[in-house]
Write a protein that holds these residues in place. Structure first.
Motif, PDB file in Angstrom:
ATOM      1  N   LEU A   1       0.840  -1.205   0.000  1.00 43.97           N
ATOM      2  CA  LEU A   1       0.000   0.000   0.000  1.00 43.97           C
ATOM      3  C   LEU A   1       0.873   1.252   0.000  1.00 43.97           C
ATOM      4  O   LEU A   1       1.795   1.375   0.798  1.00 43.97           O
ATOM      5  N   HIS A   2       0.557   2.176  -0.882  1.00 46.99           N
ATOM      6  CA  HIS A   2       1.336   3.423  -0.999  1.00 46.99           C
ATOM      7  C   HIS A   2       0.444   4.500  -1.601  1.00 46.99           C
ATOM      8  O   HIS A   2      -0.639   4.219  -2.113  1.00 46.99           O
ATOM      9  N   GLN A   3       0.942   5.727  -1.552  1.00 46.61           N
ATOM     10  CA  GLN A   3       0.300   6.839  -2.265  1.00 46.61           C
ATOM     11  C   GLN A   3       1.199   7.222  -3.432  1.00 46.61           C
ATOM     12  O   GLN A   3       2.422   7.106  -3.328  1.00 46.61           O
ATOM     13  N   ASP A   4       0.624   7.717  -4.520  1.00 42.79           N
ATOM     14  CA  ASP A   4       1.426   8.272  -5.616  1.00 42.79           C
ATOM     15  C   ASP A   4       1.520   9.773  -5.335  1.00 42.79           C
ATOM     16  O   ASP A   4       0.573  10.519  -5.605  1.00 42.79           O
ATOM     17  N   ARG A   5       2.642  10.179  -4.762  1.00 42.05           N
ATOM     18  CA  ARG A   5       2.726  11.582  -4.351  1.00 42.05           C
ATOM     19  C   ARG A   5       4.027  12.255  -4.780  1.00 42.05           C
ATOM     20  O   ARG A   5       4.426  13.269  -4.225  1.00 42.05           O
TER      21      ARG A   5
ATOM     22  N   HIS B   1      -4.455   5.568  -0.742  1.00 43.28           N
ATOM     23  CA  HIS B   1      -3.492   4.459  -0.783  1.00 43.28           C
ATOM     24  C   HIS B   1      -3.996   3.351  -1.710  1.00 43.28           C
ATOM     25  O   HIS B   1      -5.202   3.146  -1.840  1.00 43.28           O
ATOM     26  N   HIS B   2      -3.060   2.665  -2.321  1.00 45.48           N
ATOM     27  CA  HIS B   2      -3.405   1.552  -3.203  1.00 45.48           C
ATOM     28  C   HIS B   2      -2.219   0.615  -3.290  1.00 45.48           C
ATOM     29  O   HIS B   2      -1.099   0.980  -2.928  1.00 45.48           O
ATOM     30  N   GLY B   3      -2.471  -0.585  -3.762  1.00 47.39           N
ATOM     31  CA  GLY B   3      -1.402  -1.574  -3.871  1.00 47.39           C
ATOM     32  C   GLY B   3      -1.901  -2.761  -4.671  1.00 47.39           C
ATOM     33  O   GLY B   3      -3.021  -2.754  -5.201  1.00 47.39           O
TER      34      GLY B   3
ATOM     35  N   PHE C   1      -0.219   6.194 -15.864  1.00 49.56           N
ATOM     36  CA  PHE C   1      -0.012   7.517 -16.488  1.00 49.56           C
ATOM     37  C   PHE C   1      -0.182   8.614 -15.443  1.00 49.56           C
ATOM     38  O   PHE C   1      -1.131   8.602 -14.668  1.00 49.56           O
ATOM     39  N   ARG C   2       0.754   9.579 -15.493  1.00 52.23           N
ATOM     40  CA  ARG C   2       0.714  10.685 -14.528  1.00 52.23           C
ATOM     41  C   ARG C   2       1.124  11.994 -15.191  1.00 52.23           C
ATOM     42  O   ARG C   2       1.855  11.988 -16.172  1.00 52.23           O
ATOM     43  N   CYS C   3       0.699  13.082 -14.589  1.00 53.56           N
ATOM     44  CA  CYS C   3       1.265  14.396 -14.921  1.00 53.56           C
ATOM     45  C   CYS C   3       2.268  14.681 -13.821  1.00 53.56           C
ATOM     46  O   CYS C   3       1.902  15.056 -12.708  1.00 53.56           O
TER      47      CYS C   3
HETATM   48 FE    FE Z   1       0.770   3.657  -7.309  1.00 59.50          FE
END
Ligand code: FE
Ligand code: MD6
Length: 214
Positions: A131-135, A187-189, A210-212
């Motif tokens: 589990l993590h955040q994309d930050r 959070h996701h994983g 995909f991210r900005c």
């Molecule tokens: Fe992620």
């Protein structure tokens, strides 16, 4: 190509919660084009096992395309313009990738999505993502678009706090998850991948995120 496959692009998205959507089968009609583009990207920038800041090799193998790529090493997590493996710029984002990401985001209500980073992850049986955040991205006002190809996986969908209860969301070949707005930092994983052989991708799961970033 059957009508069913095209219907996937117009089917109603499934809401995980406000700002988070599962688009079942959205990438299916484009899977072949995506796989071809993926081969070209990984020939240029090979998949590799990055090391976490704590020094452990990740079970997921990673590469990138687009102006920026996500990397991890002893110094931490960050986005770079060049592949540390060869020192050259990351491969350009294939048009088929960009179009899929923009169309999926729009379907989830995020119009005008123009990602500058695509993180490519390959999971083999046993590989997982805790589990993590994309930050690490600059643009928190822009969503994340996550595309699943190949073997099925169980996606963990949690909340703003790491201790929040996580839902288990089964994802299969062609599914797309989009999260942004109020859900952007949830959070996701991914649970450890089960053994299997996928007729289209072989014994692995590929995830395109995909991210900005910049
Ligand atoms: Fe992620
Ligand atoms: C997935 N991947 O594989 C979701 N995030 O379905 C991620 O959330 C992810 O694979 C950050 C870094 C690598 C990832």
């Amino acid at each position: 190509m059957t009508a069913d496959l095209f219907d996937a692009e117009s089917a109603a998205p499934l809401a995980l919660e406000p700002g988070a959507w599962v688009l079942r089968g959205f990438a299916l009609p484009r899977a072949e084009a995506l796989r071809g583009a993926l081969q070209a990207v990984t020939a240029d920038a090979p998949l590799r096992h990055l090391v976490t800041p704590g020094g452990k090799p990740m079970s997921v193998a990673t590469t990138n395309c687009g102006a920026l790529g996500w990397v991890s090493d002893r110094a931490g997590y960050r986005y770079t313009a060049c592949d540390p493996l060869g020192g050259r710029a990351w491969p350009a984002m294939p048009p088929s990738f960009l179009a899929l990401a923009a169309d999926a985001a729009a379907r989830a209500g995020f119009g005008g999505f123009a990602p500058d980073a695509c993180l490519i992850n390959r999971y083999v049986p046993g590989a997982r993502l805790t589990l993590h955040q994309d930050r690490d991205e600059r643009r928190m006002d822009q969503p994340i678009v996550s595309v699943s190809l190949g073997l099925p996986a169980v996606f963990l969908w949690g909340g703003p706090k790491r201790s929040d209860r996580a839902r288990r969301v089964p994802l299969v070949h062609g599914d797309v998850v989009v999260w942004g707005g109020p859900a952007r930092l949830h959070h996701h994983g991914v649970l450890p991948l089960a053994e299997g052989e996928h007729p289209f991708m072989g014994a692995c799961r590929i995830n395109l995120t995909f991210r900005c970033a910049g």
